[in-house]
Design a protein around this motif. Sequence first.
Motif, PDB file in Angstrom:
ATOM      1  N   LEU A   1      -5.331   9.183 -32.845  1.00 35.48           N
ATOM      2  CA  LEU A   1      -4.482   9.700 -31.752  1.00 35.48           C
ATOM      3  C   LEU A   1      -4.887   9.335 -30.621  1.00 35.48           C
ATOM      4  CD1 LEU A   1      -2.638  12.339 -31.355  1.00 35.48           C
ATOM      5  CD2 LEU A   1      -4.607  13.809 -31.310  1.00 35.48           C
ATOM      6  N   ARG A   2      -3.965   9.150 -29.577  1.00 33.89           N
ATOM      7  CA  ARG A   2      -4.320   8.358 -28.289  1.00 33.89           C
ATOM      8  C   ARG A   2      -3.770   9.115 -27.279  1.00 33.89           C
ATOM      9  NH1 ARG A   2      -1.462   3.069 -25.849  1.00 33.89           N
ATOM     10  NH2 ARG A   2      -2.710   2.773 -24.069  1.00 33.89           N
ATOM     11  N   LEU A   3      -4.473   9.606 -26.207  1.00 38.32           N
ATOM     12  CA  LEU A   3      -4.176  10.251 -25.165  1.00 38.32           C
ATOM     13  C   LEU A   3      -4.459   9.586 -23.829  1.00 38.32           C
ATOM     14  CD1 LEU A   3      -2.931  12.899 -23.938  1.00 38.32           C
ATOM     15  CD2 LEU A   3      -5.220  13.908 -23.956  1.00 38.32           C
ATOM     16  N   GLY A   4      -3.633   9.292 -22.926  1.00 37.39           N
ATOM     17  CA  GLY A   4      -3.657   8.650 -21.828  1.00 37.39           C
ATOM     18  C   GLY A   4      -2.975   9.183 -20.615  1.00 37.39           C
ATOM     19  N   GLY A   5      -3.780   8.551 -19.502  1.00 33.17           N
ATOM     20  CA  GLY A   5      -3.276   8.883 -18.060  1.00 33.17           C
ATOM     21  C   GLY A   5      -2.727   7.617 -17.353  1.00 33.17           C
ATOM     22  N   ARG A   6      -1.765   7.560 -16.789  1.00 31.85           N
ATOM     23  CA  ARG A   6      -1.465   6.303 -16.015  1.00 31.85           C
ATOM     24  C   ARG A   6      -0.839   6.838 -14.419  1.00 31.85           C
ATOM     25  NH1 ARG A   6       3.494   3.682 -19.629  1.00 31.85           N
ATOM     26  NH2 ARG A   6       4.979   5.493 -19.270  1.00 31.85           N
ATOM     27  N   GLY A   7      -0.978   5.846 -13.572  1.00 32.86           N
ATOM     28  CA  GLY A   7      -0.329   5.871 -12.215  1.00 32.86           C
ATOM     29  C   GLY A   7       0.073   4.592 -11.627  1.00 32.86           C
ATOM     30  N   ALA A   8       1.041   4.619 -10.974  1.00 31.84           N
ATOM     31  CA  ALA A   8       1.374   3.221 -10.102  1.00 31.84           C
ATOM     32  C   ALA A   8       0.647   3.072  -9.085  1.00 31.84           C
ATOM     33  CB  ALA A   8       3.004   3.568  -9.828  1.00 31.84           C
ATOM     34  N   LEU A   9       0.150   1.768  -9.243  1.00 26.86           N
ATOM     35  CA  LEU A   9      -0.679   1.072  -8.034  1.00 26.86           C
ATOM     36  C   LEU A   9       0.320   0.389  -6.942  1.00 26.86           C
ATOM     37  CD1 LEU A   9      -3.162  -0.587 -10.362  1.00 26.86           C
ATOM     38  CD2 LEU A   9      -3.380   1.836  -9.275  1.00 26.86           C
ATOM     39  N   ALA A  10       1.424  -0.207  -7.204  1.00 28.34           N
ATOM     40  CA  ALA A  10       2.207  -0.547  -6.336  1.00 28.34           C
ATOM     41  C   ALA A  10       3.781  -0.635  -6.719  1.00 28.34           C
ATOM     42  CB  ALA A  10       1.913  -2.307  -6.158  1.00 28.34           C
ATOM     43  N   GLY A  11       4.665  -0.562  -5.946  1.00 26.15           N
ATOM     44  CA  GLY A  11       6.192  -0.397  -6.260  1.00 26.15           C
ATOM     45  C   GLY A  11       6.619   1.069  -6.730  1.00 26.15           C
ATOM     46  N   SER A  12       5.819   1.925  -6.702  1.00 25.99           N
ATOM     47  CA  SER A  12       6.290   3.307  -7.148  1.00 25.99           C
ATOM     48  C   SER A  12       5.119   4.258  -6.772  1.00 25.99           C
ATOM     49  CB  SER A  12       6.549   3.271  -8.425  1.00 25.99           C
ATOM     50  OG  SER A  12       7.055   4.783  -8.972  1.00 25.99           O
ATOM     51  N   ASN A  13       5.383   5.521  -7.041  1.00 25.48           N
ATOM     52  CA  ASN A  13       4.272   6.555  -6.780  1.00 25.48           C
ATOM     53  C   ASN A  13       4.173   7.452  -7.772  1.00 25.48           C
ATOM     54  OD1 ASN A  13       6.653   7.944  -6.381  1.00 25.48           O
ATOM     55  ND2 ASN A  13       5.900   9.102  -4.682  1.00 25.48           N
ATOM     56  N   VAL A  14       4.644   7.154  -9.135  1.00 22.14           N
ATOM     57  CA  VAL A  14       4.799   8.162 -10.360  1.00 22.14           C
ATOM     58  C   VAL A  14       3.477   8.144 -10.875  1.00 22.14           C
ATOM     59  CG1 VAL A  14       7.151   7.966 -10.456  1.00 22.14           C
ATOM     60  CG2 VAL A  14       5.683   6.403 -11.720  1.00 22.14           C
ATOM     61  N   VAL A  15       3.070   9.113 -11.421  1.00 24.99           N
ATOM     62  CA  VAL A  15       1.977   9.468 -12.406  1.00 24.99           C
ATOM     63  C   VAL A  15       2.494  10.006 -13.761  1.00 24.99           C
ATOM     64  CG1 VAL A  15       0.394   9.707 -10.608  1.00 24.99           C
ATOM     65  CG2 VAL A  15       1.589  11.865 -11.764  1.00 24.99           C
ATOM     66  N   GLY A  16       1.656   9.856 -14.699  1.00 21.46           N
ATOM     67  CA  GLY A  16       2.261  10.105 -16.064  1.00 21.46           C
ATOM     68  C   GLY A  16       1.205  10.356 -17.090  1.00 21.46           C
ATOM     69  N   LEU A  17       1.660  10.820 -18.199  1.00 19.19           N
ATOM     70  CA  LEU A  17       0.837  11.182 -19.429  1.00 19.19           C
ATOM     71  C   LEU A  17       1.519  10.450 -20.664  1.00 19.19           C
ATOM     72  CD1 LEU A  17      -0.051  14.932 -18.726  1.00 19.19           C
ATOM     73  CD2 LEU A  17      -1.575  12.919 -18.365  1.00 19.19           C
ATOM     74  N   THR A  18       0.474  10.077 -21.622  1.00 17.11           N
ATOM     75  CA  THR A  18       1.243   9.592 -23.073  1.00 17.11           C
ATOM     76  C   THR A  18       0.494  10.020 -24.189  1.00 17.11           C
ATOM     77  OG1 THR A  18      -0.357   7.603 -22.843  1.00 17.11           O
ATOM     78  CG2 THR A  18       1.682   7.271 -21.548  1.00 17.11           C
ATOM     79  N   LEU A  19       1.169  10.309 -25.315  1.00 17.81           N
ATOM     80  CA  LEU A  19       0.530  10.561 -26.294  1.00 17.81           C
ATOM     81  C   LEU A  19       0.959   9.763 -27.450  1.00 17.81           C
ATOM     82  CD1 LEU A  19      -1.132  12.806 -27.995  1.00 17.81           C
ATOM     83  CD2 LEU A  19       1.022  14.097 -28.253  1.00 17.81           C
ATOM     84  N   SER A  20       0.009   9.225 -28.229  1.00 21.52           N
ATOM     85  CA  SER A  20       0.339   8.364 -29.349  1.00 21.52           C
ATOM     86  C   SER A  20      -0.367   8.795 -30.490  1.00 21.52           C
ATOM     87  CB  SER A  20       0.096   6.749 -28.945  1.00 21.52           C
ATOM     88  OG  SER A  20       0.403   6.566 -27.803  1.00 21.52           O
ATOM     89  N   VAL A  21       0.567   8.351 -31.670  1.00 21.20           N
ATOM     90  CA  VAL A  21      -0.231   8.254 -33.234  1.00 21.20           C
ATOM     91  C   VAL A  21      -0.026   7.097 -33.727  1.00 21.20           C
ATOM     92  CG1 VAL A  21       0.122   9.532 -35.467  1.00 21.20           C
ATOM     93  CG2 VAL A  21       0.418  10.686 -33.455  1.00 21.20           C
ATOM     94  N   TRP A  22      -1.263   6.526 -34.044  1.00 24.32           N
ATOM     95  CA  TRP A  22      -1.197   5.016 -34.709  1.00 24.32           C
ATOM     96  C   TRP A  22      -1.549   5.227 -36.259  1.00 24.32           C
ATOM     97  CZ3 TRP A  22      -5.058   3.068 -30.383  1.00 24.32           C
ATOM     98  CH2 TRP A  22      -4.470   2.964 -29.168  1.00 24.32           C
ATOM     99  N   GLN A  23      -1.117   4.540 -37.152  1.00 24.13           N
ATOM    100  CA  GLN A  23      -1.360   4.635 -38.272  1.00 24.13           C
ATOM    101  C   GLN A  23      -1.246   3.046 -39.089  1.00 24.13           C
ATOM    102  OE1 GLN A  23      -1.560   7.364 -40.552  1.00 24.13           O
ATOM    103  NE2 GLN A  23      -2.239   6.021 -42.093  1.00 24.13           N
ATOM    104  N   GLU A  24      -2.142   2.934 -39.759  1.00 18.59           N
ATOM    105  CA  GLU A  24      -2.315   1.561 -40.683  1.00 18.59           C
ATOM    106  C   GLU A  24      -2.375   1.706 -42.065  1.00 18.59           C
ATOM    107  OE1 GLU A  24      -5.468  -1.117 -39.015  1.00 18.59           O
ATOM    108  OE2 GLU A  24      -6.406   0.610 -38.309  1.00 18.59           O
ATOM    109  N   PHE A  25      -1.641   0.945 -42.916  1.00 20.99           N
ATOM    110  CA  PHE A  25      -1.584   0.934 -44.007  1.00 20.99           C
ATOM    111  C   PHE A  25      -1.971  -0.417 -44.523  1.00 20.99           C
ATOM    112  CE2 PHE A  25       2.182   3.203 -42.026  1.00 20.99           C
ATOM    113  CZ  PHE A  25       1.955   4.196 -42.611  1.00 20.99           C
TER     114      PHE A  25
END
Length: 244
Positions: free
Chosen positions: A220-244
């Motif tokens: 399970l991956r929880l992340g945050g991100r923000g624009a450094l140039a070209g925009s001013n948005v911030v955001g959150l991400t949630l991912s599920v990774w699975q290997e077989f």
Amino acid sequence: MPDMRCVGVTVSGLALVTGLCGSSASAGPWARDAGSVFTSFQISAEEAPFDVSVGLWEPETYLSAYAELGLGRSLTLGADIGQGDTSRQAVGFLRYTLSPPDATWQYAVDAGLGARQVGEAEPHRLVRLGASLGRGFGEGGDAWYMPLRHDGGWVNLDITALYDLELEEPILQAEGTTGFSLTDRASLTFSVKAEQWPGSDPLVTGSSSFVFQILDNTHLRLGGRGALAGSNVVGLTLSVWQEF
């Protein structure tokens, strides 16, 4: 976004790197073993900081799915699919790892085809060309250049060009990622991504993520991100990774 054979990474870190380097945003150069499968499902939400501060939380969301299948002979088949509020995109590609599995530095090239649709307009055909390099490193943290103690990690750079056949213009993307394996089950990643889209100013974003193993082959991956140039948005991400 973990991939095979990051030389120098500890045994506990190798399993995680197998999925991280193949996350939705960053494929990495490591070839997957024949028959090995990795999948990632992610939801992200972005909003301007001012809107968040005044309680106007109506974020733009984006859903994405990423998959890799090891074909053997240094070949990996991949697919990257995403849908946002106003656009949809799907790309399939084939990656060839140029370096031997035990090489310290790993190099790979890839090529593929896809399509992108904005609003109700007709889909535009895409041609993908890419290149990646990366390496793993052992445990450490006492050196002045290491930001924290860790049990091993990796660094990789992915460069991708998606050529729009209808607009006859490229979409250019470059992303650098560094990951640190903190324990057998936990890891931290940091990345910077630069993008150039037709008709738009260059966009640079920075992100960090915490990854935790919840089952033997599931992270399970929880992340945050923000624009450094070209925009001013911030955001959150949630991912599920699975290997077989």
